[in-house]
Scaffold this active site. Structure first.
Site, PDB file in Angstrom:
ATOM      1  N   CYS A  70      23.738 -37.291   2.727  1.00 58.84           N
ATOM      2  CA  CYS A  70      24.403 -36.237   2.258  1.00 58.84           C
ATOM      3  C   CYS A  70      24.986 -36.456   0.800  1.00 58.84           C
ATOM      4  O   CYS A  70      24.737 -37.544   0.429  1.00 58.84           O
ATOM      5  CB  CYS A  70      25.578 -35.746   3.143  1.00 58.84           C
ATOM      6  N   CYS A 110      30.616 -39.688   7.827  1.00 57.44           N
ATOM      7  CA  CYS A 110      29.244 -39.977   7.916  1.00 57.44           C
ATOM      8  C   CYS A 110      29.020 -41.373   8.283  1.00 57.44           C
ATOM      9  O   CYS A 110      29.930 -42.124   8.031  1.00 57.44           O
ATOM     10  CB  CYS A 110      28.443 -39.520   6.753  1.00 57.44           C
ATOM     11  N   GLU A 114      27.202 -43.249   6.935  1.00 60.59           N
ATOM     12  CA  GLU A 114      26.975 -44.112   5.744  1.00 60.59           C
ATOM     13  C   GLU A 114      28.238 -44.611   5.261  1.00 60.59           C
ATOM     14  O   GLU A 114      28.485 -45.986   4.514  1.00 60.59           O
ATOM     15  CB  GLU A 114      26.202 -43.442   4.646  1.00 60.59           C
ATOM     16  N   GLU A 163      33.410 -38.220  14.223  1.00 65.22           N
ATOM     17  CA  GLU A 163      34.022 -36.826  14.050  1.00 65.22           C
ATOM     18  C   GLU A 163      35.351 -36.727  14.320  1.00 65.22           C
ATOM     19  O   GLU A 163      35.983 -37.683  14.901  1.00 65.22           O
ATOM     20  CB  GLU A 163      32.829 -35.973  14.853  1.00 65.22           C
ATOM     21  N   ASN A 164      35.756 -35.535  14.152  1.00 69.99           N
ATOM     22  CA  ASN A 164      37.224 -35.212  14.617  1.00 69.99           C
ATOM     23  C   ASN A 164      37.333 -33.583  15.039  1.00 69.99           C
ATOM     24  O   ASN A 164      36.437 -32.767  14.297  1.00 69.99           O
ATOM     25  CB  ASN A 164      38.112 -35.486  13.550  1.00 69.99           C
ATOM     26  N   ASN A 205      28.503 -42.118  12.529  1.00 73.00           N
ATOM     27  CA  ASN A 205      29.168 -41.077  12.325  1.00 73.00           C
ATOM     28  C   ASN A 205      30.408 -40.947  13.282  1.00 73.00           C
ATOM     29  O   ASN A 205      30.232 -41.037  14.500  1.00 73.00           O
ATOM     30  CB  ASN A 205      28.564 -39.738  12.021  1.00 73.00           C
ATOM     31  N   CYS A 212      27.834 -38.958   0.392  1.00 75.12           N
ATOM     32  CA  CYS A 212      27.594 -40.154   0.628  1.00 75.12           C
ATOM     33  C   CYS A 212      26.442 -40.857  -0.490  1.00 75.12           C
ATOM     34  O   CYS A 212      26.487 -42.074  -0.939  1.00 75.12           O
ATOM     35  CB  CYS A 212      26.681 -40.324   2.050  1.00 75.12           C
TER      36      CYS A 212
HETATM   37  N1  THU Z   1      25.986 -37.112   8.913  1.00 75.85           N
HETATM   38  C1  THU Z   1      25.865 -38.458   8.591  1.00 75.85           C
HETATM   39  O1  THU Z   1      26.561 -39.126   9.715  1.00 75.85           O
HETATM   40  N2  THU Z   1      25.209 -38.897   7.839  1.00 75.85           N
HETATM   41  C2  THU Z   1      24.254 -37.935   7.224  1.00 75.85           C
HETATM   42  O2  THU Z   1      23.683 -38.489   6.411  1.00 75.85           O
HETATM   43  C3  THU Z   1      24.044 -36.640   7.376  1.00 75.85           C
HETATM   44  C4  THU Z   1      25.157 -36.161   8.193  1.00 75.85           C
HETATM   45  C5  THU Z   1      26.674 -36.429  10.222  1.00 75.85           C
HETATM   46  C6  THU Z   1      28.064 -36.053   9.763  1.00 75.85           C
HETATM   47  C7  THU Z   1      28.523 -35.144  11.142  1.00 75.85           C
HETATM   48  O3  THU Z   1      28.919 -36.035  11.942  1.00 75.85           O
HETATM   49  C8  THU Z   1      26.898 -35.110  11.724  1.00 75.85           C
HETATM   50  O4  THU Z   1      26.074 -35.838  11.044  1.00 75.85           O
HETATM   51  C9  THU Z   1      26.366 -33.680  11.461  1.00 75.85           C
HETATM   52  O5  THU Z   1      26.251 -32.894  10.121  1.00 75.85           O
END
Ligand code: THU
Length: 161
Positions: free
Chosen positions: A112, A73, A75, A64-65, A62, A115
């Site tokens: 999620c 995410c 995935e 982020e920003n 993942n 995804c």
């Molecule tokens: N996140 C994922 O990368 N995959 C998931 O299946 C659930 C959530 C990330 C998004 C965010 O960067 C962090 O987890 C918290 O939600």
């Protein structure tokens, strides 16, 4: 009126040690790649690793920003990488793991909603099911035969034909 039911089976392994060797390996890779996440805001680091039908491994984490909705995410980072590096190559399996300073990583997480939609389209466009191997740094592991199982009554490209 009729009532319909959606159900699916998935396997629950008590730990990574119970998995077949190739699945163990993929989950270990997913655990490792959590370290490449950029998750300073949530401190929730997710790793996803695909084994493609050509045998190659592709990794995602993942990203982020500071503008939170911009974050991606693991995935979807992974799916975009697969499609960019090996266009049209299906994935046999994707392992997903996570770690966090604030939460214990002793149970599986599953993708999620966004995804799930992306995974569904990936399966459809490659015409191949993607097995999901879901596990934390320890604890039980879920194995789901096809990612689309997680998205019943999906909106798909079929609707736009
Ligand atoms: N996140 C994922 O990368 N995959 C998931 O299946 C659930 C959530 C990330 C998004 C965010 O960067 C962090 O987890 C918290 O939600």
């Amino acid at each position: 009126m009729e009532e319909n039911k959606f159900e699916f089976n998935y396997k629950v392994f008590t730990s990574i040690d119970e998995l077949p060797q190739d699945q163990q390996q993929l989950l270990k890779e997913a655990r490792e790649v959590t370290s490449q996440a950029y998750a300073p805001y949530s401190n929730f680091q997710v790793g996803a690793v695909a084994k493609l039908t050509n045998g190659e491994l592709v990794k995602g984490s993942n990203q982020e920003n500071a503008s939170f909705p911009v974050g991606l995410c693991a995935e979807r980072v992974l799916l975009a990488s697969i499609s960019s590096i090996h266009p049209k190559t299906p994935a046999e399996a994707i392992a997903i793991s996570y770690k966090s300073d604030q939460h214990t990583s002793d149970h599986p997480i599953s993708p999620c909603g966004i995804c799930r939609q992306a995974l569904q389209e990936f399966e459809m466009r490659t015409n191949h099911p993607v097995q999901l191997i879901l596990g934390g740094m320890s604890g039980p592991v879920y194995v789901i035969d096809s990612a689309s199982r997680l998205l019943p009554l999906a909106f798909t490209s079929e609707e736009l034909r």
